[in-house]
Design a protein around this motif. Sequence first.
Motif, short mmCIF file in Angstrom:
data_model
loop_
_atom_site.label_atom_id
_atom_site.label_comp_id
_atom_site.label_asym_id
_atom_site.label_seq_id
_atom_site.Cartn_x
_atom_site.Cartn_y
_atom_site.Cartn_z
N ASN A 93 0.85 -1.07 -0.11
CA ASN A 93 0.05 -0.08 -0.02
C ASN A 93 0.76 1.14 -0.15
OD1 ASN A 93 -2.43 -1.48 0.18
ND2 ASN A 93 -1.98 -1.72 2.53
N CYS A 94 0.57 2.26 -0.68
CA CYS A 94 1.45 3.18 -0.76
C CYS A 94 0.34 4.42 -0.82
CB CYS A 94 2.25 3.21 -1.89
SG CYS A 94 1.83 2.63 -3.37
N GLY A 95 0.66 5.89 -0.51
CA GLY A 95 0.13 7.06 -0.82
C GLY A 95 1.04 8.33 -1.19
N VAL A 148 -0.18 13.58 5.01
CA VAL A 148 -1.15 13.75 4.08
C VAL A 148 -1.04 12.47 3.09
CG1 VAL A 148 -2.26 15.17 2.39
CG2 VAL A 148 -1.09 16.23 4.15
N ALA A 149 0.16 12.12 2.82
CA ALA A 149 0.31 10.96 1.99
C ALA A 149 -0.20 9.71 2.72
CB ALA A 149 1.85 10.87 1.63
N ARG A 150 0.02 9.54 3.82
CA ARG A 150 -0.62 8.41 4.60
C ARG A 150 -1.68 8.34 4.64
NH1 ARG A 150 1.23 5.55 10.45
NH2 ARG A 150 -0.47 3.97 10.29
N LYS A 163 -7.17 6.58 2.94
CA LYS A 163 -8.54 6.88 3.17
C LYS A 163 -9.06 7.07 1.70
CE LYS A 163 -9.46 8.76 7.57
NZ LYS A 163 -10.05 9.95 8.23
N THR A 164 -8.32 6.83 0.79
CA THR A 164 -8.51 7.04 -0.83
C THR A 164 -8.63 5.97 -1.70
OG1 THR A 164 -6.71 7.88 -1.98
CG2 THR A 164 -7.76 9.39 -0.42
N PRO A 165 -9.09 5.71 -2.79
CA PRO A 165 -8.72 4.57 -3.66
C PRO A 165 -7.42 5.16 -4.63
CG PRO A 165 -10.50 5.90 -4.72
CD PRO A 165 -10.20 6.42 -3.12
#
Length: 310
Positions: A90-92, A106-108, A113-115
């Motif tokens: 998983n990554c943001g 914010v990246a986390r 929390k988003t697709p």
Amino acid sequence: MFLIVLNYQNKIISLSIVKPVVISTWNHGIAANNEAWKILANGGHALDAVELGVKTAEANPNVQTVGLGGFPDREGYVTLDACIMDQYNNCGSVAFLQNIKHPVSVARKVMEKTPHVMLVGEGALQFALEEGFEKEDLLTEKSKKAYEAWLLKSEYKPVINIENHDTISMLALDENRNLSGACTTSGASWKMHGRVGDSPIIGAGLFLDNEIGAAAATGMGEAMMKTAGSAMVVELMRHGKSPYEACKEVVERIYKIYKGHPDLEWLQVGFIALNKQGEHGAYCLRSGFNYAIQTKKIKNKLINADFKIQ
């Protein structure tokens, strides 16, 4: 603890496992490791450790290449990039984010929390504000004066290991032998407005495979993006290279690309890597890159990385 593993040639090797481990780039990695270690030493998750660790640099106005007080672009705006990645791939990521001190957090949120993997610019800011992050002016008086001095010549030619050590990257292996990584930056000083480097790009600035290891980059992002540098370091470890050997090979590839190019005179790139057994390594193009390492036996110290050219 010992582990019996097979390398890519199916040869049996026995390796002692070192855990937990945290490794991060540059002098500000010492403070970052100290914070990350508070989590790792108590059996906490590597993801929490890397986020907390790099936030120290984001919040420190004296670290002028990350977060608050970061050097602005050539239009005078502080724009931030960051990414984070966990054991499940998983990554943001956020890019070209303004007025938010902690882009890594914010990246986390993007990851959890988003697709999506990446949000940029106004969209990233809108999302951050919706998630409760506070908007603030990140251009400190110190960085503003540096920008005004730069405007006198307006010459884009980064100073090696000063203006282009523009990142803090951190990798961690926790007690459960799970890996996570984070990368955050204000980007190359005096960059064109809108420029995004490697730091928020999964595979360039940061990559990990929880079965193999993790890698992260620092330096001039365009070079890492041209080689998918961090992903390549991990793939080389998959094929039996040590973290040090893998970092060195990718730096050699970058050197080959830039050899004879005028940009080589000011180019700096460096990689850190950590494998599943807790072995670490680093390598850079030019002298001057250092990294911080901490384990149960190594008490948070800076190490000067080996390099290709003086």
